[in-house]
Scaffold this active site. Structure first.
Site, PDB file in Angstrom:
ATOM      1  CG  PHE A  73      -7.122  33.455  21.132  1.00  0.00           C
ATOM      2  CD1 PHE A  73      -7.669  34.356  20.220  1.00  0.00           C
ATOM      3  CD2 PHE A  73      -7.580  33.503  22.434  1.00  0.00           C
ATOM      4  CE1 PHE A  73      -8.625  35.295  20.611  1.00  0.00           C
ATOM      5  CE2 PHE A  73      -8.543  34.429  22.841  1.00  0.00           C
ATOM      6  CZ  PHE A  73      -9.075  35.321  21.925  1.00  0.00           C
ATOM      7  CG  HIS A  74      -6.425  27.073  19.429  1.00  0.00           C
ATOM      8  ND1 HIS A  74      -7.538  26.277  19.688  1.00  0.00           N
ATOM      9  CD2 HIS A  74      -6.019  27.543  20.631  1.00  0.00           C
ATOM     10  CE1 HIS A  74      -7.788  26.286  20.990  1.00  0.00           C
ATOM     11  NE2 HIS A  74      -6.888  27.055  21.574  1.00  0.00           N
ATOM     12  N   PRO A  75      -3.694  29.550  16.068  1.00  0.00           N
ATOM     13  CG  PRO A  75      -2.261  31.411  15.934  1.00  0.00           C
ATOM     14  CD  PRO A  75      -3.263  30.738  16.839  1.00  0.00           C
TER      15      PRO A  75
END
Length: 527
Positions: free
Chosen positions: A455-457
């Protein structure tokens, strides 16, 4: 009419609203698609996964991932004041000096950005060359004190790795406990840290439950936004600037809905082209996690966090299992000794974490694994429909580059070695659906089977291609993007702290201010 209209009240937008409204002569309107952050589960750290797929989550998924057996991966994003900082794991990691220097953008080297990290920070350990104290954002040591987390760090040291008590200090390499965005054991989001203390400013308006559908552009200049609250059409005008802080998925979506994007895609959807900009939505990068799960019989995991005793301790002392952020400890490793900086981050949580965070824990367990920090693969975000309420088409293309899979295999071998050390042996006896063997082929198959996003876009409106070094959208006046999407490349670590620093610097760029006076040399995570 406002001077500034900011779209998105999350990790960047809340910071911008607080900083820009420090000037009483300007008016600021912050627009958030979700509600205020009043849900109690937001503020109890251990409850973060209970927020997934609720009304506080945009609840995105990837399109079929061609290199992950056509799987679709869950992508949570906060849809609430504080944005994803209201639903994340609260880890405070800045990344590595090498990340920012490699961006090669004027004003964005690590030395130039460090003062902005420090300006935000209120580190309970105090100020030094690497850290700030007295800022709005609490940075604290964890208070959960789970014995499995302690054992993991001990096992990594047994395996030959160094201990590190500050990943944002002199070096990033090694294993230890993460510092967290918490105050007194409760979540410190950008909403609670930056926004709540200034909500009474007469020049600051916060609009919630209002989803912006497009930016209004007249004569090549952004002049406002339009959107809906339920069935009510609402238009907000901006005298000076419109600022998109909607995040890596939603900011490019809004640009495209506004006619700024690939002309072929916009034309196919019947959207009038304001600016043919084929790079909007491209260069999508992210970190994946490849988890190893070890069920056991010790009743000490987060599965037992909600007992009356633990709840009372949380209320009275702000300590105990309910303060757990999930991945309490971890480490940074170079899978190749010739690398200049770590390429893998390990995350370890005292809980059964399955199905990309959507699985319900059914046993006490310990979960840990590698996250790939420097992916060579990239994807894209594009419109799936001209309807602004339709979710965007997101495809990350994880493992499109074979070199990423090679790194995954090397990182899994390190993880399995740590799992076999004496300190972890009470908790790693019986793995859950493990790799068939430690052969390259079986480790590759395992990675393709269990990999999910952590969850690090980033990087879909990157500096140098979509925006300039002042974060102004190239080719359109009065429009900026300020969020993780402007990173030219994803940083080596969790992305919330860098996003806050980007917003801090952007506020000064917008106000025409110089950087903070503190320009301490040395640089966190220098090696």
């Amino acid at each position: 009419m406002y001077d500034y209209v900011i779209v998105g009240g999350g990790s960047a937008g809340a910071v911008l609203a607080a900083r820009l409204s420090e000037d009483p002569q300007v008016t600021v309107c912050l627009v958030e698609a979700g509600p205020v952050d009043s849900a109690e589960q937001i503020h109890v750290p251990a409850a973060f996964a209970k927020l997934f797929r609720t009304r506080l989550d945009w609840d995105y998924d990837t399109h079929d991932e061609p290199h992950l057996n056509r799987r679709r991966l869950y992508l949570p994003r906060g849809r609430v004041l504080g944005g994803t900082s209201s639903i994340n794991t609260q880890i405070y990691i800045r990344g590595n000096r090498a990340d920012y220097d490699a961006w090669d953008q004027p004003g964005w080297s690590f030395e130039e950005l460090l003062p902005y990290f420090k300006r935000s920070e209120d580190n309970e350990r105090g100020a030094d060359a690497f850290h700030g104290a007295g800022g709005p954002l609490a940075v604290s040591d964890g208070r959960a004190e789970n014995p499995m987390s302690t054992a993991f760090v001990e096992a990594a040291v047994e395996a030959g790795y160094t201990a590190n008590d500050d990943f944002n200090g002199a070096t990033q390499d090694g294993f230890g406990a993460f510092q967290l965005n918490q105050r007194d054991g409760r979540r410190a989001s950008t909403a609670t840290a930056f926004l709540h203390p200034v909500l009474d400013r007469p020049n600051l308006t916060v609009e919630t439950n209002l989803q912006v559908h497009r930016v209004l552009i007249e004569g090549g200049r952004a002049v406002g936004v339009t959107g809906h609250r339920l069935d009510e059409l609402i238009t907000l005008r901006a005298e000076r600037e419109v600022i998109l802080s909607a995040g890596t998925y939603n900011s490019p979506q809004l640009l495209q809905l506004s006619g700024i994007g690939p002309a072929a895609l916009l034309g196919a959807l019947g959207i009038p082209v304001v600016l043919d900009q084929p790079l909007v939505g491209q260069n999508l990068q992210d970190h994946v996690l490849i988890p190893l799960v070890y069920p056991h019989e010790h009743p000490i995991s987060m599965l037992a966090a909600g007992t009356p005793e633990n709840f009372q301790r949380f209320l009275a002392e702000g300590r105990g299992p309910l303060t757990s952020n999930g991945p309490e400890v971890g480490g940074f490793v170079r899978t190749d000794a010739s690398l200049d900086a770590p390429d893998v981050e390990y995350l370890a949580a005292p809980v059964m974490f399955t199905d990309g965070g959507l699985g319900v824990p059914t046993a006490h367990a310990f979960t840990f694994g590698p996250s790939l920090l420097t992916p060579r693969s990239s994807g894209s975000v594009g419109l799936a429909s001209e309807d602004p309420t339709a979710k965007p088409r997101i495809q990350h293309n994880y493992f499109a580059d074979e070199a990423d899979l090679d790194t995954a295999v090397a990182a899994l071998r390190i993880a399995l070695d740590i799992a076999g050390q004496k300190a972890l042996s009470p908790y790693t006896g019986t793995p859950y659906l493990p790799p068939a063997s430690t052969s390259d082929a079986d480790l590759r198959a395992y990675a393709l089977r269990v990999t999910h996003s952590i969850f690090h876009p980033t990087s879909t409106c990157a500096m140098g291609s979509v925006v300039d070094a002042e974060l102004k959208v190239l080719g359109v006046e009065g429009l900026r993007v300020v969020d993780a999407s402007v990173m030219p490349n994803v940083v080596r670590g969790n992305t919330n702290a860098p996003t806050i620093a980007i917003a801090e610097k952007a506020a000064d760029l917008i106000r025409g201010l110089r950087a903070p006076a503190d320009t301490a040399r040395g640089g966190a995570a220098a090696a």
